[in-house]
Design an enzyme around this catalytic site. Structure first.
Site, PDB file in Angstrom:
ATOM      1  N   SER A   1     -30.004  21.765  61.569  1.00 26.50           N
ATOM      2  CA  SER A   1     -29.843  20.316  61.552  1.00 26.50           C
ATOM      3  C   SER A   1     -30.756  19.693  62.610  1.00 26.50           C
ATOM      4  O   SER A   1     -31.693  20.347  63.083  1.00 26.50           O
ATOM      5  CB  SER A   1     -28.371  19.957  61.785  1.00 26.50           C
ATOM      6  OG  SER A   1     -28.142  18.597  61.493  1.00 26.50           O
ATOM      7  N   ASN A   2     -30.508  18.461  62.994  1.00 29.80           N
ATOM      8  CA  ASN A   2     -31.335  17.786  63.996  1.00 29.80           C
ATOM      9  C   ASN A   2     -30.461  16.849  64.814  1.00 29.80           C
ATOM     10  O   ASN A   2     -29.250  16.743  64.581  1.00 29.80           O
ATOM     11  CB  ASN A   2     -32.482  17.033  63.311  1.00 29.80           C
ATOM     12  CG  ASN A   2     -31.962  16.006  62.329  1.00 29.80           C
ATOM     13  OD1 ASN A   2     -31.312  15.045  62.691  1.00 29.80           O
ATOM     14  ND2 ASN A   2     -32.214  16.244  61.040  1.00 29.80           N
ATOM     15  N   ARG A   3     -31.065  16.147  65.792  1.00 27.30           N
ATOM     16  CA  ARG A   3     -30.275  15.401  66.773  1.00 27.30           C
ATOM     17  C   ARG A   3     -29.920  13.974  66.336  1.00 27.30           C
ATOM     18  O   ARG A   3     -29.427  13.196  67.146  1.00 27.30           O
ATOM     19  CB  ARG A   3     -31.050  15.349  68.092  1.00 27.30           C
ATOM     20  CG  ARG A   3     -31.075  16.702  68.790  1.00 27.30           C
ATOM     21  CD  ARG A   3     -32.073  16.707  69.929  1.00 27.30           C
ATOM     22  NE  ARG A   3     -32.007  15.481  70.712  1.00 27.30           N
ATOM     23  CZ  ARG A   3     -32.975  15.034  71.502  1.00 27.30           C
ATOM     24  NH1 ARG A   3     -34.093  15.711  71.601  1.00 27.30           N
ATOM     25  NH2 ARG A   3     -32.816  13.926  72.187  1.00 27.30           N
ATOM     26  N   SER A   4     -30.164  13.619  65.081  1.00 25.78           N
ATOM     27  CA  SER A   4     -29.872  12.239  64.660  1.00 25.78           C
ATOM     28  C   SER A   4     -28.381  11.912  64.846  1.00 25.78           C
ATOM     29  O   SER A   4     -27.514  12.678  64.430  1.00 25.78           O
ATOM     30  CB  SER A   4     -30.243  12.073  63.182  1.00 25.78           C
ATOM     31  OG  SER A   4     -29.748  10.854  62.704  1.00 25.78           O
TER      32      SER A   4
ATOM     33  N   ALA B   1     -32.334  11.288  58.922  1.00 27.55           N
ATOM     34  CA  ALA B   1     -33.248  12.316  59.432  1.00 27.55           C
ATOM     35  C   ALA B   1     -33.057  13.550  58.547  1.00 27.55           C
ATOM     36  O   ALA B   1     -32.148  14.353  58.767  1.00 27.55           O
ATOM     37  CB  ALA B   1     -32.930  12.627  60.882  1.00 27.55           C
TER      38      ALA B   1
END
Ligand code: CTP
Length: 217
Positions: A21-24, A88
């Site tokens: 995943s990502n930091r959004s 994101a």
């Protein structure tokens, strides 16, 4: 106007307990949804997993993966005037999702990844009845990269933000953006609370949508 707003990260499963995943945080997309509601627009909010409460009057669609988002967006755009792709989205997903928890070993481990579909590019192909706003998360050469995305993904507008700074962009309550349109408009919005930025963005987007309709008739 009918707005579709996407927000937050996607999660791409590796096995039953792990994902990429990502930091959004979803804050920017949620603020845009809220601002559009306050401006009396209809809003469908398609959201990845986040930890903030959704705006009450939005139609909420929860997704997890980039593939889920692809399907939800393609259904929602059939009846919208504007789509704002603030999510994101993963660029890659694991080639295989293990049905059982992967066991650790003592060797190096490589995960085979395959490109995820680009949702924004897929909805902006060919003639369409809706206005397409993309986001560009950049750390360097922001204007050049954002303008490249505007062209490559065939958007009407792209909103560029510098995600290399700690005081704006991902996870922060603040942001600073530069807007580029297909017609050549370049407009900056100085660093401010995401809610303030969202209000200004909704106004700019709805004006641009009106203008694009007038031009067509
Ligand atoms: N996007 C999308 N589907 C993807 C990846 C991105 O729809 N699989 C959309 C995002 O929602 C955003 C825009 O494309 O509106 C740009 O996303 P960004 O992460 O800035 O860029 P990428 O296209 O992923 O390219 P890169 O990672 O190389 O900067």
């Amino acid at each position: 106007m009918k707005f579709v707003v996407t927000a937050g990260p996607t999660q791409e499963a590796i096995d039953p307990v792990r994902y990429l995943s990502n930091r959004s945080s979803g804050k920017m997309g949620y603020a845009i949804a809220e601002a559009a509601l306050e401006a009396s627009h209809d809003v469908t909010l398609i959201t990845g997993p986040v930890h903030i409460p959704p705006p009450e009057r939005a139609t909420l669609i929860r997704i997890v993966s980039a593939d889920d988002l692809f399907d939800a967006v393609h259904t929602a755009v059939r009846e919208c005037d504007v789509i704002v792709m603030c999510a994101a989205v993963a660029d890659y997903r694991p080639v295989r999702v293990s049905a059982v928890k992967l066991k650790k070993t003592t060797h190096d481990f490589s995960l085979a990844l395959t490109p995820a579909r680009d949702v924004l590019a897929s909805i902006a192909q060919g003639p369409r009845a809706y206005y397409v706003v993309g986001f560009a998360a950049e750390t360097n050469e922001i204007a050049a990269h954002a303008q490249q995305k505007l062209r490559d993904k065939n958007c009407d507008m792209i909103v560029a933000n510098d995600v290399s700074r700690n005081d704006s962009g991902m996870e922060s309550a603040q942001n600073a953006v530069t807007i580029f349109t297909r017609d050549g408009l370049v407009k900056g919005i100085a660093r401010a609370d995401k809610k303030m930025i969202a209000h200004e963005l909704v106004k700019i987007i709805s004006d641009a949508r009106e203008k694009s309709l007038t031009k067509k008739t």
